[in-house]
Enzyme design. Structure first.
Site, PDB file in Angstrom:
ATOM      1  N   LYS A   1     -52.683   4.359 -36.951  1.00 33.05           N
ATOM      2  CA  LYS A   1     -53.084   4.969 -37.355  1.00 33.05           C
ATOM      3  C   LYS A   1     -53.796   5.124 -38.864  1.00 33.05           C
ATOM      4  CE  LYS A   1     -48.225   6.155 -39.558  1.00 33.05           C
ATOM      5  NZ  LYS A   1     -47.454   7.238 -40.408  1.00 33.05           N
TER       6      LYS A   1
ATOM      7  N   ARG B   1     -27.425 -10.543 -44.245  1.00 36.21           N
ATOM      8  CA  ARG B   1     -28.295  -9.427 -44.872  1.00 36.21           C
ATOM      9  C   ARG B   1     -26.758  -8.364 -45.867  1.00 36.21           C
ATOM     10  NH1 ARG B   1     -34.149  -9.085 -42.802  1.00 36.21           N
ATOM     11  NH2 ARG B   1     -34.727 -10.930 -43.483  1.00 36.21           N
TER      12      ARG B   1
ATOM     13  N   HIS C   1     -32.775  -5.145 -47.390  1.00 35.80           N
ATOM     14  CA  HIS C   1     -32.921  -6.294 -48.124  1.00 35.80           C
ATOM     15  C   HIS C   1     -32.242  -6.124 -48.648  1.00 35.80           C
ATOM     16  CE1 HIS C   1     -35.207  -9.917 -48.250  1.00 35.80           C
ATOM     17  NE2 HIS C   1     -35.398 -10.184 -46.749  1.00 35.80           N
TER      18      HIS C   1
ATOM     19  N   ARG D   1     -29.515  -7.077 -38.213  1.00 35.69           N
ATOM     20  CA  ARG D   1     -30.441  -7.713 -36.768  1.00 35.69           C
ATOM     21  C   ARG D   1     -31.248  -9.336 -37.887  1.00 35.69           C
ATOM     22  NH1 ARG D   1     -36.575  -9.492 -39.053  1.00 35.69           N
ATOM     23  NH2 ARG D   1     -35.905  -8.569 -41.063  1.00 35.69           N
TER      24      ARG D   1
ATOM     25  N   GLU E   1     -33.704 -20.144 -42.442  1.00 33.63           N
ATOM     26  CA  GLU E   1     -32.787 -18.957 -42.786  1.00 33.63           C
ATOM     27  C   GLU E   1     -31.320 -18.650 -42.521  1.00 33.63           C
ATOM     28  OE1 GLU E   1     -35.265 -15.461 -41.863  1.00 33.63           O
ATOM     29  OE2 GLU E   1     -37.228 -16.435 -42.714  1.00 33.63           O
TER      30      GLU E   1
ATOM     31  N   HIS F   1     -34.801  -1.783 -45.191  1.00 31.05           N
ATOM     32  CA  HIS F   1     -36.466  -3.484 -44.908  1.00 31.05           C
ATOM     33  C   HIS F   1     -36.360  -2.467 -43.172  1.00 31.05           C
ATOM     34  CE1 HIS F   1     -38.037  -6.245 -44.641  1.00 31.05           C
ATOM     35  NE2 HIS F   1     -37.069  -7.021 -44.176  1.00 31.05           N
TER      36      HIS F   1
HETATM   37  C1  LIG Z   1     -42.209  -7.050 -46.352  1.00 34.18           C
HETATM   38  C2  LIG Z   1     -41.843  -7.274 -44.841  1.00 34.18           C
HETATM   39  C3  LIG Z   1     -41.843  -8.535 -44.737  1.00 34.18           C
HETATM   40  C4  LIG Z   1     -40.966  -9.251 -43.492  1.00 34.18           C
HETATM   41  N1  LIG Z   1     -40.319 -10.278 -42.820  1.00 34.18           N
HETATM   42  C5  LIG Z   1     -40.203 -10.519 -41.718  1.00 34.18           C
HETATM   43  C6  LIG Z   1     -40.308 -11.441 -41.214  1.00 34.18           C
HETATM   44  O1  LIG Z   1     -40.376 -13.203 -41.883  1.00 34.18           O
HETATM   45  N2  LIG Z   1     -39.929 -11.816 -39.787  1.00 34.18           N
HETATM   46  C7  LIG Z   1     -39.674 -11.316 -39.290  1.00 34.18           C
HETATM   47  O2  LIG Z   1     -39.547 -11.403 -37.561  1.00 34.18           O
HETATM   48  N3  LIG Z   1     -40.037  -9.955 -39.347  1.00 34.18           N
HETATM   49  C8  LIG Z   1     -40.544  -9.433 -40.706  1.00 34.18           C
HETATM   50  N4  LIG Z   1     -40.085  -8.415 -41.101  1.00 34.18           N
HETATM   51  C9  LIG Z   1     -40.447  -7.025 -39.982  1.00 34.18           C
HETATM   52  C10 LIG Z   1     -41.159  -7.777 -38.326  1.00 34.18           C
HETATM   53  O3  LIG Z   1     -42.868  -7.467 -39.449  1.00 34.18           O
HETATM   54  C11 LIG Z   1     -41.187  -5.744 -38.112  1.00 34.18           C
HETATM   55  O4  LIG Z   1     -39.977  -5.805 -37.640  1.00 34.18           O
HETATM   56  C12 LIG Z   1     -42.199  -6.009 -36.955  1.00 34.18           C
HETATM   57  O5  LIG Z   1     -44.098  -6.881 -37.331  1.00 34.18           O
HETATM   58  C13 LIG Z   1     -42.839  -4.904 -36.106  1.00 34.18           C
HETATM   59  O6  LIG Z   1     -43.782  -4.548 -35.516  1.00 34.18           O
HETATM   60  P1  LIG Z   1     -44.481  -3.873 -34.815  1.00 34.18           P
HETATM   61  O7  LIG Z   1     -45.488  -4.189 -33.609  1.00 34.18           O
HETATM   62  O8  LIG Z   1     -43.192  -2.876 -34.227  1.00 34.18           O
HETATM   63  O9  LIG Z   1     -45.400  -2.373 -35.495  1.00 34.18           O
HETATM   64  P2  LIG Z   1     -45.796  -2.882 -36.735  1.00 34.18           P
HETATM   65  O10 LIG Z   1     -46.282  -4.530 -37.377  1.00 34.18           O
HETATM   66  O11 LIG Z   1     -45.074  -2.123 -38.390  1.00 34.18           O
HETATM   67  O12 LIG Z   1     -47.166  -1.685 -36.374  1.00 34.18           O
HETATM   68  C14 LIG Z   1     -47.412  -0.493 -36.048  1.00 34.18           C
HETATM   69  C15 LIG Z   1     -48.573  -0.502 -35.652  1.00 34.18           C
HETATM   70  O13 LIG Z   1     -48.299   1.408 -35.301  1.00 34.18           O
HETATM   71  C16 LIG Z   1     -48.902   2.013 -35.863  1.00 34.18           C
HETATM   72  N5  LIG Z   1     -48.477   3.081 -35.517  1.00 34.18           N
HETATM   73  C17 LIG Z   1     -47.794   3.675 -36.538  1.00 34.18           C
HETATM   74  N6  LIG Z   1     -47.658   4.973 -36.012  1.00 34.18           N
HETATM   75  C18 LIG Z   1     -48.045   5.944 -35.719  1.00 34.18           C
HETATM   76  C19 LIG Z   1     -49.576   6.826 -34.962  1.00 34.18           C
HETATM   77  N7  LIG Z   1     -48.799   8.424 -35.329  1.00 34.18           N
HETATM   78  N8  LIG Z   1     -50.079   6.853 -34.694  1.00 34.18           N
HETATM   79  C20 LIG Z   1     -51.131   6.178 -34.415  1.00 34.18           C
HETATM   80  N9  LIG Z   1     -50.350   4.413 -34.380  1.00 34.18           N
HETATM   81  C21 LIG Z   1     -49.635   4.865 -35.571  1.00 34.18           C
HETATM   82  C22 LIG Z   1     -49.398   1.834 -37.530  1.00 34.18           C
HETATM   83  O14 LIG Z   1     -50.293   2.007 -37.589  1.00 34.18           O
HETATM   84  C23 LIG Z   1     -49.416  -0.186 -36.637  1.00 34.18           C
HETATM   85  O15 LIG Z   1     -50.595  -0.397 -36.199  1.00 34.18           O
HETATM   86  C24 LIG Z   1     -40.524  -7.561 -42.236  1.00 34.18           C
HETATM   87  C25 LIG Z   1     -41.097  -6.768 -42.275  1.00 34.18           C
HETATM   88  C26 LIG Z   1     -41.554  -6.419 -43.966  1.00 34.18           C
HETATM   89  C27 LIG Z   1     -42.311  -4.724 -44.025  1.00 34.18           C
END
Ligand SMILES: Cc1cc2nc3c(=O)[nH]c(=O)nc-3n(C[C@H](O)[C@H](O)[C@H](O)COP(=O)(O)OP(=O)(O)OC[C@H]3O[C@@H](n4cnc5c(N)ncnc54)[C@H](O)[C@@H]3O)c2cc1C
Length: 521
Positions: free
Chosen positions: A37, A277, A231, A375, A115, A340
């Site tokens: 998005k 956590r 977090h 988690r 961790e 988080h």
């Molecule tokens: C600050 C931070 C640190 C973290 N550190 C860790 C870590 O060290 N280790 C770990 O395992 N996890 C960590 N996490 C959690 C982990 O990053 C996420 O759970 C994981 O990356 C989620 O991946 P995903 O592919 O499901 O979603 P995301 O990576 O969030 O991707 C979501 C995608 O969906 C798209 N999208 C959303 N809504 C729409 C829509 N309506 N239309 C079109 N596209 C849309 C977005 O544009 C994006 O491209 C962390 C999270 C955060 C916020």
């Protein structure tokens, strides 16, 4: 612009770790359109710092990774899902390395960090604390080498299309602002998290729970929505974003201190700073409550650790804190908890299949039950990778039954005017933080549901992207509050002062919501 380039065999909504991994799998069978998005670099994946868990070190075993995962889940993990996660992990990680992901090494050997709640060193990290960014870079580069994959940015999916009880595509507002309908043989939601539901969150602006809201509105079941991980350690400075201070800092030996500079975690849990956590977040909340300061904080303290090592191990955190005049190696860092991660989401089986034919989910938007009530750190990047690949593989079978339908543009309909303002979104975020946050009661949850009900008419007729996000936040907020009210016990990340203990007899089960009905199974 305005017309998407082709009619895909498969649609993937979301370009984080889950969506991109699935797309690579799907491309073996047909053409894949991946939607994001905003820019691909705006996602939870991009922000992930600490790392990705995998039992690959000499001292580790897959069985121990499983044991730690189940323990963190506080009795509620689906054991089959957790087993798949830890068993598929080594092969998926090896593949990431082959595709160019550069995890940190000492000489030629991978370096494994530790961790909270992990019994072994098993966290791979990249460029110190930029693990997600590096994985995303490598996956995106790999996807770009596959001609059948097209990744389109700034395409905002607004609703799912269901025909004859089967998912057949999505409605979206494209990058030119036009509404479109895109058909495909199967759709994967990989839309990530919902942290923006809360006033304080580590999540980026894109994390508005769109996937859960769209799937729920289309009739899918959602599960375990009450379990939100807060977090414990986000930077707390008035004008700074709630920047995450990774768990790995405590893994390296950082202490938590209250306003009297006392190290308080040992009195709350035998694992002290390395406790799960939810325990750490509640301990901090308690320290904040009993402090007599006007705007209390607690501190993360790394000053006793080797300064050179801290700088080398956490270059991004070090640089970010310095922007706010905090030197990790000499200063205490003011912190508070922040929303988080969502353990719950769209209910699916171990191949990502949701409860509507043709609909698949993977990553943070989904709920296989793998995380249970809480988690384990660094298991969520892994979840996206493992279940993204599995969903992609399974979805390939859907192509056989697919009948191609032409994509269509739609005129923007003239319903009642949208009255959404940023103010409504803030109202939702405030009430969720206050009444459906780290510590909950039956009374606070009922109040939240009533207030959300009052907000409903103001988010009911979205026209713009922000309007849809407001409606989605309202929808997931209602689901979290309803599920939290129904679960009359405390477990994992869900804590109620009116039911402070487990009630295994009634609630050693997943909450499942479909429409107005809620059940435990
Ligand atoms: C600050 C931070 C640190 C973290 N550190 C860790 C870590 O060290 N280790 C770990 O395992 N996890 C960590 N996490 C959690 C982990 O990053 C996420 O759970 C994981 O990356 C989620 O991946 P995903 O592919 O499901 O979603 P995301 O990576 O969030 O991707 C979501 C995608 O969906 C798209 N999208 C959303 N809504 C729409 C829509 N309506 N239309 C079109 N596209 C849309 C977005 O544009 C994006 O491209 C962390 C999270 C955060 C916020």
């Amino acid at each position: 612009m305005g017309q998407l380039p082709f009619q895909p065999d498969f649609l993937v909504v979301g370009a984080g770790i889950a969506g991109l991994r699935a797309a690579i799998e799907l491309a073996e069978a047909g053409t894949v359109l991946v939607l994001a998005k905003r820019a691909v670099t705006e996602s939870n994946t991009q922000l992930a710092q600490g790392g990705i868990a995998v039992a690959l070190s000499d001292e580790d075993e897959i069985g121990l990774h499983l044991q730690d995962t189940l323990q963190a889940g506080d009795g509620l993990c689906d054991p089959a899902a957790a087993k798949v996660l830890v068993e598929d992990a080594p092969a998926r990680i090896e593949e990431l390395i082959q595709w160019g992901t550069e995890f940190d090494r000492k000489g030629t050997k991978l370096t494994f960090g530790r961790e909270g709640a992990h019994s072994r060193n098993r966290i791979l990290h990249a460029h110190g604390d930029s693990t997600g960014r590096e994985i995303l870079r490598a996956l995106y580069a790999k996807a770009n080498t596959v001609p059948r994959i097209s990744v389109q940015e700034f395409e905002f999916s607004t609703a799912l299309m269901v025909e004859g009880g089967r998912l057949c595509g999505v409605h979206l507002i494209d990058s030119a602002g036009e509404q479109q309908a895109v058909h495909a043989s199967a759709v994967l939601l990989a839309t990530g998290g919902l942290g923006q539901l809360y006033r304080n969150t580590t999540n980026p602006e894109v994390a508005t729970g769109d996937g859960v809201a769209m799937a729920f509105r289309a009739g899918a079941e959602v599960s375990d929505m009450e379990f939100i991980q807060f977090h414990p350690t986000a930077l707390y400075l008035k004008k700074a974003p709630r920047f995450l201070l990774s768990e790995a800092l405590r893994g390296e030996g950082a202490y938590l201190r209250n306003m009297e500079w006392d190290r308080f975690m040992p009195k709350y849990h035998p694992m002290a700073e390395l406790a799960p956590r939810d325990v750490v977040a509640r301990a901090i909340t308690h320290e904040l409550e009993v402090s007599r300061a006007k705007d209390p904080v607690v501190y993360l303290d790394l000053t006793h650790l080797n300064a050179e090592h801290v700088q080398a191990r956490f270059p991004r955190i070090y640089a970010t804190c310095l922007e706010y005049n905090i030197d990790l190696t000499t200063d205490l860092i003011p912190i508070r908890p922040a929303a988080h991660y969502a353990m719950g989401g769209v209910r699916s089986d171990l191949d990502g299949h949701a409860t509507i034919p043709g609909l698949y989910v993977a990553g943070e938007v989904g709920c296989t039950g793998v995380h249970g009530a809480n988690r384990l750190a660094s298991n969520s990047l892994l979840e996206g990778l493992v279940f993204g690949a599995r969903a992609g593989k399974k979805m390939r079978e859907e192509l056989r039954s697919h009948r191609k339908v032409a994509n269509a543009r739609r005129a923007v309909s003239n319903g009642p005017a949208e009255t959404v303002t940023e103010g409504i979104i803030q109202e939702i975020q405030e009430l969720m933080w206050r009444d459906v946050g780290i510590v909950r009661t039956g009374e606070s949850l009922k109040r939240a549901i009533e207030e959300l009900e009052r907000v409903r008419p103001r988010v009911a007729h979205p026209k713009t992207r922000r309007g849809y996000e407001a409606q989605n936040l309202w929808q997931v907020g209602t689901l979290v509050a309803r599920s939290a009210l129904a679960r009359q016990e405390s477990r994992g990340a869900h804590y109620r002062t009116d039911f402070p203990d487990h009630n295994d007899g009634k609630f050693l089960k997943h909450s499942i919501v479909k429409g107005e009905a809620i059940r435990f199974a």
